[in-house]
Motif scaffolding. Structure first.
Motif, PDB file in Angstrom:
ATOM      1  N   PHE A  56       0.827  -1.208   0.000  1.00  0.00           N
ATOM      2  CA  PHE A  56       0.000   0.000   0.000  1.00  0.00           C
ATOM      3  C   PHE A  56       0.863   1.260   0.000  1.00  0.00           C
ATOM      4  O   PHE A  56       2.034   1.243   0.341  1.00  0.00           O
ATOM      5  N   THR A  57       0.236   2.388  -0.425  1.00  0.00           N
ATOM      6  CA  THR A  57       0.937   3.643  -0.662  1.00  0.00           C
ATOM      7  C   THR A  57       0.825   4.572   0.545  1.00  0.00           C
ATOM      8  O   THR A  57       0.213   4.239   1.554  1.00  0.00           O
ATOM      9  N   ALA A  58       1.396   5.786   0.376  1.00  0.00           N
ATOM     10  CA  ALA A  58       1.351   6.788   1.441  1.00  0.00           C
ATOM     11  C   ALA A  58      -0.069   7.214   1.755  1.00  0.00           C
ATOM     12  O   ALA A  58      -0.394   7.540   2.896  1.00  0.00           O
ATOM     13  N   THR A  59      -0.946   7.213   0.741  1.00  0.00           N
ATOM     14  CA  THR A  59      -2.341   7.580   0.992  1.00  0.00           C
ATOM     15  C   THR A  59      -3.006   6.576   1.926  1.00  0.00           C
ATOM     16  O   THR A  59      -3.791   6.959   2.812  1.00  0.00           O
ATOM     17  N   VAL A  60      -2.686   5.294   1.766  1.00  0.00           N
ATOM     18  CA  VAL A  60      -3.242   4.272   2.650  1.00  0.00           C
ATOM     19  C   VAL A  60      -2.703   4.457   4.065  1.00  0.00           C
ATOM     20  O   VAL A  60      -3.431   4.274   5.051  1.00  0.00           O
TER      21      VAL A  60
END
Length: 430
Positions: A56-60
């Motif tokens: 998962f990314t920074a937004t997650v």
């Protein structure tokens, strides 16, 4: 502003200090308070490791940081109704059971969605506990509010301090699942203690506002002081959870190792603990709370600026951030200081924490989103941190005199109290 509150109920046994049941209640309060931030800080240092496995990314990561605020907002508003239905002791037991079960189950999560959902279960428990602990202190220790507020503060900080300190080393030895699930033991012990306390109290639902007892003279959401407190709590919480979520990443981007970044989060919490030791007494005695809040906001400002422009001195900057984070203790103490009864503390605690957490929702999510949009942290620092500190400063100035803002018994309720002879003579003289 027209004061509004519930009436102090004199025939309620728990309103006055009693020796029976207070020792167990103290242990149960401490164990519950240990879990109120642990659910969050046990996860945040591991998000980089888990993200590499789950992809998962920074937004997650921002979503994980926002999830506690969603739980605190929704269940902060619901918890007073749960307390009226089950009673405060049973509500505390339920909160710790959910926190413990959620922490155990999320350590077995196979993917990001399941981890989010089970973390949500644990956070529901923490959200219930956030609201129920202050009125329980008011209920069992009305004669020791400053001391018990300090005890609560120390326990909350210890629960937040140790998981980041040992998370990475423990994960390197036993894996992130063990490092995440181990902490559930504390919540399950707290659930057991509150269950025993509930049984001692008779095992029947005992609401903070007794049946047939007087309610608020007007809804809490119509009290201006409650909204100002909620906004101040929201801005403080906005920064607390932004730092819990993103400080490890900020330090990692600055070149520090993940283990050191986790240790510095613990140092921030430890500094907050040291500053917070005197916060309840000072807050309860203060005729003007603005200087206290302004000092904490200045700590936030210096800490954010230092991490942004001179991250090599991160040890110094996290000490300033710890000073800012201690504002959470100040605002929690103000909840009891601005209410006259356990009922008033329950109503104000639920509203302030529920509405305030709703206000704080954007902090962790927007901090990460602005980073993804711009490729750097400058806009996040300026808008998310700087803007929230400016709002908090204005609200703190307006809500600076606790005496005029305190919730008091309604006029109708006060008129029912028997008058002393001196009071009767005074009225007749008029």
């Amino acid at each position: 502003m027209r004061p509004s509150s519930v009436v102090a109920v004199t025939d309620r046994p728990s309103v006055g200090p009693q020796a029976r049941g207070r020792t167990l209640a103290l242990l149960a309060i401490v164990c519950a308070a240990l879990n109120l931030r642990l659910v969050v800080t046990a996860l945040s240092p591991l998000l980089t490791t888990i993200g590499a496995e789950f992809g998962f990314t920074a937004t997650v990561v921002g979503v994980f940081g926002t999830l506690p605020l969603v739980a605190f907002a929704v269940f902060g508003l619901i918890t007073p109704a749960v307390m009226r239905r089950l009673g405060p002791e049973a509500t505390a037991a339920l909160s710790m059971l959910l926190a413990g079960a959620g922490q155990v189950m999320r350590s077995f999560a196979p993917d990001t969605g399941t981890l989010l959902a089970l973390t949500g279960v644990a956070l529901v428990g923490a959200a219930l506990g956030n609201v129920v602990v202050p009125p329980l202190i008011k209920q069992y220790f009305p004669d020791r509010l400053a001391a018990l507020s300090t005890v609560q503060m120390v326990a909350i900080h210890l629960g937040a301090l140790f998981p980041p300190l040992v998370a990475i080393p423990l994960a390197e030895v036993a894996g992130w699942r063990v490092a995440l699930g181990t902490w559930s033991v504390l919540a399950l012990v707290a659930a057991l203690l509150w269950t025993v306390q509930w049984r001692r109290s008779g095992g029947a639902p005992r609401a903070v506002v007794p049946s047939g007892g007087p309610a608020l003279a007007r809804p809490i959401w119509r009290v201006g002081m409650a909204w100002r407190m909620a906004l101040l709590f929201g801005m403080v919480t906005w920064n607390v959870f932004t730092l819990f979520t993103w400080l490890p990443a900020l330090l990692d981007d600055a070149g520090h190792s993940p283990a050191l970044a986790g240790s510095l989060v613990s140092l921030m919490v430890g500094a907050s603990l040291m500053f917070g030791l005197v916060a309840p007494v000072v807050t309860l005695r203060a005729a003007n709370t603005f200087p206290i809040v302004a000092l904490g906001l200045a700590g936030y400002g210096v800490g954010y600026l230092g991490v942004a422009v001179a991250p090599g001195y991160a040890v110094l900057w996290v000490l300033f951030l710890g000073l800012g984070t201690s504002l959470f203790v100040v605002v929690m103490t103000m909840i009891n200081a601005r209410s006259s009864t356990p009922q008033g503390a329950a109503a104000l605690s639920g509203f302030v924490q529920g509405a305030g957490s709703g206000i704080a929702l954007g902090g962790p999510l927007l901090f990460g989103l602005f980073n993804e949009l711009t490729g750097g942290w400058t806009l996040s620092y300026a808008v998310i941190a700087g803007g929230s500190l400016a709002v908090a400063l204005v609200v703190a100035y307006v809500e600076r005199t606790p005496g005029r803002s305190r919730l008091r018994p309604s006029v109708r309720a006060r008129s029912r109290r028997p008058l002393s002879r001196a009071s009767t003579r005074e009225r007749c003289g008029r």
